[in-house]
Design a protein around this motif. Structure first.
Motif, PDB file in Angstrom:
ATOM      1  N   GLN A  76       0.842  -1.187   0.000  1.00  0.00           N
ATOM      2  CA  GLN A  76       0.000   0.000   0.000  1.00  0.00           C
ATOM      3  C   GLN A  76       0.879   1.239   0.000  1.00  0.00           C
ATOM      4  O   GLN A  76       2.029   1.186   0.422  1.00  0.00           O
ATOM      5  CB  GLN A  76      -0.930   0.000   1.210  1.00  0.00           C
ATOM      6  CG  GLN A  76      -0.239  -0.164   2.552  1.00  0.00           C
ATOM      7  CD  GLN A  76      -1.221  -0.328   3.684  1.00  0.00           C
ATOM      8  OE1 GLN A  76      -2.400  -0.022   3.544  1.00  0.00           O
ATOM      9  NE2 GLN A  76      -0.750  -0.807   4.812  1.00  0.00           N
ATOM     10  N   ASP A  77       0.324   2.344  -0.482  1.00  0.00           N
ATOM     11  CA  ASP A  77       1.103   3.573  -0.585  1.00  0.00           C
ATOM     12  C   ASP A  77       0.311   4.733  -0.013  1.00  0.00           C
ATOM     13  O   ASP A  77      -0.819   4.999  -0.441  1.00  0.00           O
ATOM     14  CB  ASP A  77       1.477   3.842  -2.040  1.00  0.00           C
ATOM     15  CG  ASP A  77       2.345   5.077  -2.187  1.00  0.00           C
ATOM     16  OD1 ASP A  77       3.495   5.047  -1.719  1.00  0.00           O
ATOM     17  OD2 ASP A  77       1.860   6.077  -2.752  1.00  0.00           O
ATOM     18  N   GLU A  78       0.909   5.414   0.961  1.00  0.00           N
ATOM     19  CA  GLU A  78       0.218   6.518   1.634  1.00  0.00           C
ATOM     20  C   GLU A  78      -0.028   7.705   0.711  1.00  0.00           C
ATOM     21  O   GLU A  78      -0.889   8.532   0.972  1.00  0.00           O
ATOM     22  CB  GLU A  78       1.027   6.962   2.853  1.00  0.00           C
ATOM     23  CG  GLU A  78       1.139   5.891   3.938  1.00  0.00           C
ATOM     24  CD  GLU A  78       1.982   6.345   5.117  1.00  0.00           C
ATOM     25  OE1 GLU A  78       2.561   7.453   5.036  1.00  0.00           O
ATOM     26  OE2 GLU A  78       2.052   5.599   6.123  1.00  0.00           O
ATOM     27  N   GLN A  79       0.733   7.790  -0.372  1.00  0.00           N
ATOM     28  CA  GLN A  79       0.574   8.904  -1.309  1.00  0.00           C
ATOM     29  C   GLN A  79      -0.436   8.607  -2.413  1.00  0.00           C
ATOM     30  O   GLN A  79      -0.649   9.415  -3.305  1.00  0.00           O
ATOM     31  CB  GLN A  79       1.931   9.252  -1.926  1.00  0.00           C
ATOM     32  CG  GLN A  79       2.988   9.656  -0.899  1.00  0.00           C
ATOM     33  CD  GLN A  79       4.333   9.959  -1.542  1.00  0.00           C
ATOM     34  OE1 GLN A  79       4.404  10.532  -2.635  1.00  0.00           O
ATOM     35  NE2 GLN A  79       5.409   9.573  -0.874  1.00  0.00           N
ATOM     36  N   GLY A  80      -1.025   7.417  -2.351  1.00  0.00           N
ATOM     37  CA  GLY A  80      -2.060   7.071  -3.325  1.00  0.00           C
ATOM     38  C   GLY A  80      -1.548   6.706  -4.698  1.00  0.00           C
ATOM     39  O   GLY A  80      -2.313   6.712  -5.674  1.00  0.00           O
ATOM     40  N   ARG A  81      -0.267   6.361  -4.799  1.00  0.00           N
ATOM     41  CA  ARG A  81       0.293   5.972  -6.087  1.00  0.00           C
ATOM     42  C   ARG A  81      -0.110   4.537  -6.441  1.00  0.00           C
ATOM     43  O   ARG A  81      -0.489   3.762  -5.568  1.00  0.00           O
ATOM     44  CB  ARG A  81       1.812   6.104  -6.055  1.00  0.00           C
ATOM     45  CG  ARG A  81       2.317   7.533  -5.905  1.00  0.00           C
ATOM     46  CD  ARG A  81       3.821   7.580  -5.680  1.00  0.00           C
ATOM     47  NE  ARG A  81       4.179   6.995  -4.386  1.00  0.00           N
ATOM     48  CZ  ARG A  81       5.425   6.942  -3.910  1.00  0.00           C
ATOM     49  NH1 ARG A  81       6.417   7.419  -4.652  1.00  0.00           N
ATOM     50  NH2 ARG A  81       5.675   6.403  -2.733  1.00  0.00           N
ATOM     51  N   THR A  83       0.161   0.739  -7.058  1.00  0.00           N
ATOM     52  CA  THR A  83       1.022  -0.297  -6.494  1.00  0.00           C
ATOM     53  C   THR A  83       0.842  -1.603  -7.269  1.00  0.00           C
ATOM     54  O   THR A  83      -0.162  -1.797  -7.971  1.00  0.00           O
ATOM     55  CB  THR A  83       0.714  -0.563  -5.013  1.00  0.00           C
ATOM     56  OG1 THR A  83      -0.490  -1.353  -4.899  1.00  0.00           O
ATOM     57  CG2 THR A  83       0.541   0.727  -4.224  1.00  0.00           C
ATOM     58  N   CYS A 103      10.127   2.502  -8.902  1.00  0.00           N
ATOM     59  CA  CYS A 103       8.989   2.896  -9.736  1.00  0.00           C
ATOM     60  C   CYS A 103       9.329   2.913 -11.215  1.00  0.00           C
ATOM     61  O   CYS A 103       8.513   2.538 -12.053  1.00  0.00           O
ATOM     62  CB  CYS A 103       8.498   4.271  -9.280  1.00  0.00           C
ATOM     63  SG  CYS A 103       7.030   4.867 -10.140  1.00  0.00           S
TER      64      CYS A 103
END
Length: 234
Positions: A76-81, A83, A103
């Motif tokens: 999961q990515d806190e920045q909403g990127r 995954t 990335c």
């Protein structure tokens, strides 16, 4: 079952990462924060990680994914990127990536819920070579190739010997295959930068003898029993 193994088999993280989560106070047993990494989980225990109760997946599963550029190698990515988990959304079991690809790097990524295998493939002592194909800017001289092979300083750390093959040298760039048995952050990019060449494109094509083959970007497949056995013993 030892706590870190329980968390690993639930598909949350490798055993090493599970120990880190426990030490950080992110794990609860029956509602109480657990920092004892050697705790043996009992059948009646409710284990939570980051507030989510775990269902221990007993059956391990193994996939190889061709990760496209632009996807983050994390659960999961806190920045909403984006995954890699989004590429595996239709897989019934909860899986996690083994190791990381940054990335801007594409290619072979193993996805599993087997924490033991993840540990084996990512720990340096097992010397599992990862092979990459890179397009680098400029002229890659024989002297630079030799430096890559023997080890270069990437910022206070000298890399272990690598296997390097210059596949094609053009007017403005070169195509090169490089195999390393370490996994430092952005290591391949840093290695080429250390000899004066910038990586323009980077793809992981193999882990040990497991090859990406013709798997298209964004697609995945199950590993064969023979491939799984190889990875467990390589």
């Amino acid at each position: 079952m030892r706590l870190n193994k329980y968390i690993a088999q639930a598909g949350v993280a490798s055993r090493r990462k599970a120990d880190e989560l426990t030490a950080a106070g992110k794990v609860k047993i029956n509602g109480v924060v657990m920092t004892e990494m050697g705790y043996d989980v009992k059948p009646e225990d409710v284990v939570e990680v980051n507030g989510r109760a775990l269902e221990n997946a007993a059956r391990p599963v193994y996939y190889v994914l061709n990760k496209p550029v632009g996807y983050i190698t994390t659960a999961q990515d806190e920045q909403g990127r984006l995954t890699v988990m989004e590429l595996m959304a239709d897989v019934e079991q909860r899986v996690f990536p083994v190791g990381r690809l940054d990335c801007n790097t594409s290619g072979l990524l193993i996805m599993t819920n087997d924490g033991n295998l993840a540990y084996r493939l990512t720990h340096p002592k097992h010397n599992v070579y990862k092979t990459y194909r890179a397009r680098v800017s400029g002229f890659l001289s024989p002297g630079r190739v030799e430096k890559l092979r023997t080890g270069v300083d990437i910022g206070g750390y000298v890399t272990a010997p690598a296997q390097v093959a210059l596949l094609r040298q053009g007017d403005r760039s070169a195509i090169v295959e490089i195999s390393i048995c370490e996994g430092k952050n952005r290591q391949v990019r840093k290695m080429f930068a250390a000899v004066g060449n910038k990586v323009v494109e980077l793809q992981r094509t193999a882990i040990g003898e497991l090859k990406l083959g013709r798997l298209k970007e964004g697609q995945y497949r199950k590993l064969t029993p023979k491939e799984v056995e190889y990875l467990k013993n390589c």
